[in-house]
Design a protein around this motif. Structure first.
Motif, PDB file in Angstrom:
ATOM      1  N   ALA A  85     -55.321 -20.612 -28.358  1.00  0.00           N
ATOM      2  CA  ALA A  85     -54.563 -20.179 -27.142  1.00  0.00           C
ATOM      3  C   ALA A  85     -55.941 -19.271 -25.816  1.00  0.00           C
ATOM      4  O   ALA A  85     -56.693 -19.995 -25.455  1.00  0.00           O
ATOM      5  CB  ALA A  85     -53.556 -19.956 -25.935  1.00  0.00           C
ATOM      6  N   ILE A  86     -56.066 -18.115 -27.120  1.00  0.00           N
ATOM      7  CA  ILE A  86     -57.788 -17.730 -26.283  1.00  0.00           C
ATOM      8  C   ILE A  86     -59.035 -18.248 -26.328  1.00  0.00           C
ATOM      9  O   ILE A  86     -59.559 -18.408 -25.169  1.00  0.00           O
ATOM     10  CB  ILE A  86     -57.651 -15.503 -26.449  1.00  0.00           C
ATOM     11  CG1 ILE A  86     -56.601 -14.813 -26.390  1.00  0.00           C
ATOM     12  CG2 ILE A  86     -58.427 -15.631 -26.854  1.00  0.00           C
ATOM     13  CD1 ILE A  86     -55.737 -13.405 -27.071  1.00  0.00           C
ATOM     14  N   ILE A  87     -58.904 -18.686 -28.045  1.00  0.00           N
ATOM     15  CA  ILE A  87     -60.205 -19.539 -27.466  1.00  0.00           C
ATOM     16  C   ILE A  87     -60.519 -20.685 -26.987  1.00  0.00           C
ATOM     17  O   ILE A  87     -61.385 -20.918 -25.912  1.00  0.00           O
ATOM     18  CB  ILE A  87     -60.267 -19.891 -28.687  1.00  0.00           C
ATOM     19  CG1 ILE A  87     -60.531 -18.827 -30.154  1.00  0.00           C
ATOM     20  CG2 ILE A  87     -61.950 -20.638 -29.392  1.00  0.00           C
ATOM     21  CD1 ILE A  87     -60.156 -18.802 -32.112  1.00  0.00           C
ATOM     22  N   LEU A  97     -48.924  -9.984 -13.094  1.00  0.00           N
ATOM     23  CA  LEU A  97     -49.433 -10.710 -13.277  1.00  0.00           C
ATOM     24  C   LEU A  97     -50.041 -12.240 -12.238  1.00  0.00           C
ATOM     25  O   LEU A  97     -50.554 -12.182 -11.270  1.00  0.00           O
ATOM     26  CB  LEU A  97     -50.336 -10.817 -14.131  1.00  0.00           C
ATOM     27  CG  LEU A  97     -51.612 -11.179 -14.368  1.00  0.00           C
ATOM     28  CD1 LEU A  97     -52.736 -10.305 -13.981  1.00  0.00           C
ATOM     29  CD2 LEU A  97     -52.217 -11.787 -16.071  1.00  0.00           C
ATOM     30  N   LEU A  98     -49.058 -13.254 -12.864  1.00  0.00           N
ATOM     31  CA  LEU A  98     -49.274 -13.871 -12.235  1.00  0.00           C
ATOM     32  C   LEU A  98     -48.573 -14.381 -10.552  1.00  0.00           C
ATOM     33  O   LEU A  98     -48.568 -14.998  -9.463  1.00  0.00           O
ATOM     34  CB  LEU A  98     -47.826 -15.161 -13.143  1.00  0.00           C
ATOM     35  CG  LEU A  98     -48.428 -15.445 -14.142  1.00  0.00           C
ATOM     36  CD1 LEU A  98     -47.210 -16.454 -14.776  1.00  0.00           C
ATOM     37  CD2 LEU A  98     -49.707 -16.571 -14.025  1.00  0.00           C
ATOM     38  N   GLY A 156     -56.123 -15.352 -15.026  1.00  0.00           N
ATOM     39  CA  GLY A 156     -54.694 -14.723 -15.248  1.00  0.00           C
ATOM     40  C   GLY A 156     -54.543 -15.585 -16.739  1.00  0.00           C
ATOM     41  O   GLY A 156     -53.391 -14.760 -17.387  1.00  0.00           O
ATOM     42  N   ALA A 157     -54.551 -16.275 -17.184  1.00  0.00           N
ATOM     43  CA  ALA A 157     -53.839 -17.293 -18.858  1.00  0.00           C
ATOM     44  C   ALA A 157     -54.761 -16.363 -19.767  1.00  0.00           C
ATOM     45  O   ALA A 157     -54.383 -15.753 -20.313  1.00  0.00           O
ATOM     46  CB  ALA A 157     -55.014 -18.235 -18.518  1.00  0.00           C
ATOM     47  N   LEU A 158     -56.163 -15.703 -19.421  1.00  0.00           N
ATOM     48  CA  LEU A 158     -56.565 -14.990 -20.383  1.00  0.00           C
ATOM     49  C   LEU A 158     -55.854 -13.648 -20.789  1.00  0.00           C
ATOM     50  O   LEU A 158     -55.228 -12.935 -21.692  1.00  0.00           O
ATOM     51  CB  LEU A 158     -58.484 -15.082 -20.616  1.00  0.00           C
ATOM     52  CG  LEU A 158     -58.768 -16.286 -21.309  1.00  0.00           C
ATOM     53  CD1 LEU A 158     -60.504 -15.800 -20.259  1.00  0.00           C
ATOM     54  CD2 LEU A 158     -59.093 -16.123 -22.368  1.00  0.00           C
ATOM     55  N   VAL A 159     -56.295 -12.944 -19.137  1.00  0.00           N
ATOM     56  CA  VAL A 159     -55.247 -11.656 -19.250  1.00  0.00           C
ATOM     57  C   VAL A 159     -53.675 -11.551 -19.782  1.00  0.00           C
ATOM     58  O   VAL A 159     -53.432 -10.729 -21.061  1.00  0.00           O
ATOM     59  CB  VAL A 159     -54.853 -10.793 -17.983  1.00  0.00           C
ATOM     60  CG1 VAL A 159     -54.138  -9.647 -17.763  1.00  0.00           C
ATOM     61  CG2 VAL A 159     -56.556 -10.882 -17.583  1.00  0.00           C
ATOM     62  N   ALA A 187     -49.089 -10.839 -23.843  1.00  0.00           N
ATOM     63  CA  ALA A 187     -48.339 -11.545 -24.422  1.00  0.00           C
ATOM     64  C   ALA A 187     -48.623 -11.328 -25.904  1.00  0.00           C
ATOM     65  O   ALA A 187     -47.467 -10.330 -26.758  1.00  0.00           O
ATOM     66  CB  ALA A 187     -48.506 -13.081 -24.725  1.00  0.00           C
ATOM     67  N   LEU A 188     -49.923 -11.679 -26.237  1.00  0.00           N
ATOM     68  CA  LEU A 188     -50.623 -10.994 -27.872  1.00  0.00           C
ATOM     69  C   LEU A 188     -50.090  -9.071 -27.981  1.00  0.00           C
ATOM     70  O   LEU A 188     -49.784  -8.609 -29.176  1.00  0.00           O
ATOM     71  CB  LEU A 188     -51.682 -11.153 -28.710  1.00  0.00           C
ATOM     72  CG  LEU A 188     -52.370 -10.767 -29.619  1.00  0.00           C
ATOM     73  CD1 LEU A 188     -51.664 -11.529 -30.455  1.00  0.00           C
ATOM     74  CD2 LEU A 188     -53.857 -10.637 -29.496  1.00  0.00           C
ATOM     75  N   GLY A 189     -50.424  -8.695 -26.929  1.00  0.00           N
ATOM     76  CA  GLY A 189     -49.835  -7.146 -27.414  1.00  0.00           C
ATOM     77  C   GLY A 189     -48.172  -6.905 -26.880  1.00  0.00           C
ATOM     78  O   GLY A 189     -47.966  -5.383 -28.150  1.00  0.00           O
TER      79      GLY A 189
END
Length: 321
Positions: free
Chosen positions: A122-124, A201-202, A167-170, A175-177
């Motif tokens: 998703a990050i990519i 954040l959202l 916002g999606a990237l952050v 989420a990964l953290g």
């Protein structure tokens, strides 16, 4: 903003979010991670938002009618405002609810490789979407900072996509953290904390979007550079001797209304005044092509009773009031 540029960024974001939403939901089913569920709902909400932006752009192209004589350009603002509401309610509030429930009732993450793998994918994908939005924005951003661009842009699509992708990237990093800490500590509460942070954040992004699009809905004037070009174009020094006062209003991102009182020679005939107005309108449209609706009122300027108007935000009538 060119319509094609905005559409390209929206379509890129839509394709990325649909693929990511499916992948995240599959990861949630296998792992039970609340962060993955919140992120899948976030991506689904973003996909709906891009659909709303495309719909708003389509509806804004309708021709003017007797009931709506200035057209439907503001449809794009309305649908951008709806995006902020969807992002707040569906994305932000749902994530906060899920985060609270996970913190209250934590459980370990199963099949850790699913959420981690999907989050990296998703990050990519989001990075490619964000890169497209940045490239399209750079074509029209000029010397503005990113904050200035988001605040001053009259077309809402690119700022909306930029903020959504950011916002999606952050959110993905959060989420990964959360998932990573839950796996390292064996405590599922970290997954809930990550989900809660995503929700906050959202909501912050939704509030920023709502504030900016509300200003556009209320009606914003032309930018400083456009006002200066219109001011220079109105006066020719012969038939139109002065700009007494002027108001501008965006009827849509690419349509501007200009209303001004101009000074003409006191001994001009009606035909000469009409020709002067027509010529001034042509000069304005040449200087600022989006100035499509122009109303010019001729008047006689009295030097002895009215000071020169250098600030176009101040209204001065021909008799000095």
């Amino acid at each position: 903003m060119s319509a094609s540029g905005g559409t390209k960024a929206i379509v890129a974001a839509l394709a990325a979010n649909l693929a990511i939403a499916v992948a995240k939901f599959v990861a949630f089913l296998f792992s039970g991670s609340s962060s993955m569920l919140a992120e899948s709902v976030h991506s689904l909400a973003d996909s709906g938002n891009q659909g709303l932006l495309l719909l708003g752009g389509k509806k804004a192209q309708r021709e003017a009618t007797p009931q709506h004589p200035f057209g439907y350009g503001r449809e794009r603002y309305i649908y951008a405002f709806l995006v902020s509401i969807v992002l707040f309610s569906v994305g932000g509030m749902f994530a906060i609810y899920e985060g609270y429930e996970k913190i209250k009732h934590p459980h370990p993450i199963e099949a850790w490789y699913w959420p981690v793998g999907v989050l990296l994918f998703a990050i990519i994908a989001e990075s490619f979407s964000f890169r497209t939005a940045i490239q399209e924005s750079n074509q029209i951003r000029g010397g503005l900072t990113w904050t200035q661009f988001v605040r001053r842009a009259k077309a809402p699509e690119l700022p909306v996509v930029l903020l959504e992708d950011l916002g999606a990237l952050v959110g993905l990093v959060l989420a990964l953290g959360g998932v990573g800490l839950a796996l390292l500590t064996g405590d599922g509460i970290w997954d809930g904390i990550g989900t809660l942070c995503i929700g906050i954040l959202l909501i912050i992004i939704a509030i920023v979007l709502a504030a900016e699009t509300k200003s556009l809905l209320l009606g914003e004037s032309a930018g400083t550079e456009e006002v200066a070009r219109i001011e220079a174009a109105v006066v020719d020094g012969e038939t139109v001797t002065r700009l007494i006062h002027m108001r501008t209003l965006h009827l849509g991102p690419e349509e501007l209304l200009v209303a001004a009182k101009i000074a003409v020679q006191h001994d001009d005939s009606a035909a000469e005044v009409a020709n002067a107005i027509n010529a001034a309108e042509e000069r304005i449209r040449a200087a600022v092509p989006i100035a499509r609706v122009i109303y010019l009122e001729p008047d006689i300027y009295k030097e002895t009773s009215a000071p020169a108007v250098t600030d176009l935000t101040k209204t001065t009538d021909a008799d000095g009031h």
